[in-house]
Enzyme design. Structure first.
Site, PDB file in Angstrom:
ATOM      1  N   ASN A  11       0.867  -1.182   0.000  1.00  0.00           N
ATOM      2  CA  ASN A  11       0.000   0.000   0.000  1.00  0.00           C
ATOM      3  C   ASN A  11       0.903   1.231   0.000  1.00  0.00           C
ATOM      4  O   ASN A  11       1.509   1.554   1.010  1.00  0.00           O
ATOM      5  CB  ASN A  11      -0.883  -0.036   1.261  1.00  0.00           C
ATOM      6  CG  ASN A  11      -1.697   1.239   1.461  1.00  0.00           C
ATOM      7  OD1 ASN A  11      -1.771   2.078   0.564  1.00  0.00           O
ATOM      8  ND2 ASN A  11      -2.307   1.377   2.627  1.00  0.00           N
ATOM      9  N   LYS A  13       0.089   4.269  -0.284  1.00  0.00           N
ATOM     10  CA  LYS A  13      -0.547   5.470   0.299  1.00  0.00           C
ATOM     11  C   LYS A  13      -0.329   6.677  -0.633  1.00  0.00           C
ATOM     12  O   LYS A  13      -0.290   6.495  -1.839  1.00  0.00           O
ATOM     13  CB  LYS A  13      -0.038   5.693   1.722  1.00  0.00           C
ATOM     14  CG  LYS A  13      -0.182   4.421   2.577  1.00  0.00           C
ATOM     15  CD  LYS A  13       0.038   4.635   4.032  1.00  0.00           C
ATOM     16  CE  LYS A  13      -0.133   3.299   4.758  1.00  0.00           C
ATOM     17  NZ  LYS A  13       0.022   3.419   6.199  1.00  0.00           N
ATOM     18  N   HIS A  98      -9.306   1.013   5.242  1.00  0.00           N
ATOM     19  CA  HIS A  98      -8.029   1.256   5.926  1.00  0.00           C
ATOM     20  C   HIS A  98      -8.270   2.219   7.092  1.00  0.00           C
ATOM     21  O   HIS A  98      -9.086   3.136   6.994  1.00  0.00           O
ATOM     22  CB  HIS A  98      -7.013   1.847   4.948  1.00  0.00           C
ATOM     23  CG  HIS A  98      -5.630   1.872   5.509  1.00  0.00           C
ATOM     24  ND1 HIS A  98      -5.221   2.833   6.396  1.00  0.00           N
ATOM     25  CD2 HIS A  98      -4.580   1.034   5.334  1.00  0.00           C
ATOM     26  CE1 HIS A  98      -3.965   2.581   6.745  1.00  0.00           C
ATOM     27  NE2 HIS A  98      -3.550   1.496   6.116  1.00  0.00           N
ATOM     28  N   GLU A 100      -6.711   4.652   8.122  1.00  0.00           N
ATOM     29  CA  GLU A 100      -6.519   6.082   7.795  1.00  0.00           C
ATOM     30  C   GLU A 100      -7.773   6.657   7.146  1.00  0.00           C
ATOM     31  O   GLU A 100      -8.060   7.849   7.286  1.00  0.00           O
ATOM     32  CB  GLU A 100      -5.283   6.246   6.895  1.00  0.00           C
ATOM     33  CG  GLU A 100      -4.002   6.032   7.690  1.00  0.00           C
ATOM     34  CD  GLU A 100      -2.813   5.523   6.881  1.00  0.00           C
ATOM     35  OE1 GLU A 100      -2.846   5.588   5.642  1.00  0.00           O
ATOM     36  OE2 GLU A 100      -1.841   5.053   7.515  1.00  0.00           O
ATOM     37  N   GLU A 170      -5.076  -5.004  10.837  1.00  0.00           N
ATOM     38  CA  GLU A 170      -4.110  -3.925  10.941  1.00  0.00           C
ATOM     39  C   GLU A 170      -4.328  -3.166  12.249  1.00  0.00           C
ATOM     40  O   GLU A 170      -5.110  -2.199  12.281  1.00  0.00           O
ATOM     41  CB  GLU A 170      -4.287  -2.964   9.767  1.00  0.00           C
ATOM     42  CG  GLU A 170      -3.937  -3.565   8.432  1.00  0.00           C
ATOM     43  CD  GLU A 170      -3.276  -2.540   7.530  1.00  0.00           C
ATOM     44  OE1 GLU A 170      -2.213  -2.835   6.998  1.00  0.00           O
ATOM     45  OE2 GLU A 170      -3.810  -1.426   7.404  1.00  0.00           O
TER      46      GLU A 170
HETATM   47  P1  PGA Z   1       3.090   0.393   7.597  1.00  0.00           P
HETATM   48  O1  PGA Z   1       1.604   0.583   7.041  1.00  0.00           O
HETATM   49  O2  PGA Z   1       3.621  -0.878   7.017  1.00  0.00           O
HETATM   50  O3  PGA Z   1       3.839   1.611   7.094  1.00  0.00           O
HETATM   51  O4  PGA Z   1       3.001   0.340   9.079  1.00  0.00           O
HETATM   52  C1  PGA Z   1       0.749  -0.519   6.911  1.00  0.00           C
HETATM   53  C2  PGA Z   1      -0.575  -0.079   6.343  1.00  0.00           C
HETATM   54  O5  PGA Z   1      -1.048   1.008   6.698  1.00  0.00           O
HETATM   55  O6  PGA Z   1      -1.192  -0.794   5.523  1.00  0.00           O
END
Ligand code: PGA
Length: 254
Positions: A11, A13, A98, A100, A170
Site C-alpha cells: 500500500n 498510500k 483502511h 486512515e 491492521e
Molecule cells: P506500515 O503501514 O507498514 O507503514 O506500518 C501498513 C498499512 O497502513 O497498511
C-alpha cells in the site's frame, strides 16, 4: 486444514509520482521474476494506476490494486472514483476500510459495507481492513472492537461476495509506528477473526478466507509473522515503497 495461497500487498498510500512509480515497478519486475510462492499486489495512488497497469500487463505475477473507491456507480461525487473506473484501468483489487480512511475521513462500517458490495459487483476483490486502536489493545477490549468491525460491515453479506474478500488485520497502533504486533499477538487476532467469520458465515468461508497482517512489517519481521498458522499474508505500507525491502518481504513467503 485448507491450504490458503499467501498474499502480500504493498500500500503506497499518498506516495510516488508517475515516474517514481514506473521506476519502482520496473525494479520489482526484475527482482520478482522468479517468484512463484503466492499472490503479490501493488496499490499505487490513483494517478499512477494506468502507467503501472501497462507495466504489469506483461507481468502477470503482480496484480494491481487501488487504495479506495466510492460505492456509487457514477455521479456527482467530486473527487471520488468508482469501482468501474478502477476496473477500467486494470485494477483487480481494492483496499477498503483502511484505518486512515476510517479515522481521517469518517468512514463508517455501514459505508464500508456499501463499498465492499460495489467493489465485488464490479469484479474487484476487496482487501478489507480491521484493527483496534492502542487503548483497546491495552485494556484487553480489542476482541470486542474487532468483532464489532466485522459484524458492522459483513453481517448478512452474501457468500459470493464474502468469498472475494481478503481480510487484513491492521492494529492501528502498529501502523507506521515501527512497533509491529508480535507474531503471537497477530496469530491470536487472526484466529479470533476466523472464528468470528465462522460464527457469522460458517466454517467453509472462514477456513478459506485469507487474512493478512499489516502494521510495521519489515524484511526483519516478515518471516516470523508469515509462519503463524492463521497469517495468510501481509499488507505492507512504508516498506513497500522501496524495491529491496518489498522484495525481501515477498520472498519471505518462501
Ligand atoms: P506500515 O503501514 O507498514 O507503514 O506500518 C501498513 C498499512 O497502513 O497498511
Amino acid at each position: 486444514m485448507t491450504a490458503r495461497t499467501k498474499i502480500v500487498a504493498g500500500n503506497w498510500k499518498m506516495n510516488k509520482t508517475v515516474a517514481e512509480a514506473i521506476s519502482l515497478v520496473e525494479q520489482l519486475k526484475k527482482d520478482l521474476a522468479a517468484f512463484s510462492g503466492g499472490d503479490v499486489i501493488l496499490c499505487p495512488p490513483f494517478t499512477a494506476l494506468p502507467s503501472v497497469a501497462k507495466l504489469l500487463g506483461s507481468f502477470p505475477k503482480i496484480h494491481l490494486g487501488a487504495q479506495n473507491l466510492h460505492p456509487a456507480p457514477q455521479g456527482a461525487f467530486t473527487g471520488e472514483i468508482s469501482a468501474a473506473m478502477l476496473r477500467d484501468v486494470g485494477c483487480q483489487f481494492v483496499i477498503v476500510g483502511h484505518s486512515e480512511r476510517r479515522r481521517n475521513f469518517g468512514e463508517t462500517d455501514a459505508f464500508l459495507r456499501e463499498k465492499l458490495l460495489a467493489a465485488v459487483a464490479a469484479g474487484l476483490r476487496p482487501i478489507f481492513c480491521v484493527g483496534e486502536e492502542l487503548p483497546d489493545r491495552e485494556s484487553g477490549r480489542w476482541p470486542v472492537h474487532l468483532r464489532s468491525q466485522l459484524q458492522g460491515a459483513l453481517h448478512g453479506v452474501p457468500v459470493d461476495v464474502l468469498s472475494e474478500i481478503v481480510l487484513a488485520y491492521e492494529p492501528v497502533w502498529a501502523i507506521g509506528t515501527g512497533r509491529n504486533a508480535t507474531p503471537e499477538q497477530a496469530q491470536e487476532a487472526h484466529a479470533l477473526l476466523r472464528k468470528e467469520m465462522e460464527a457469522l458465515h460458517g466454517a467453509s468461508i472462514a477456513s478459506r478466507m485469507r487474512i493478512q497482517y499489516g502494521g510495521s512489517v519489515t524484511p526483519q519481521n516478515a518471516h516470523e509473522l508469515l509462519i503463524q498458522p492463521d497469517v495468510d499474508g501481509l499488507l505492507v505500507g512504508g516498506a513497500s515503497l522501496n524495491a529491496e525491502s518489498f522484495t525481501s518481504i515477498v520472498l519471505a513467503v518462501g
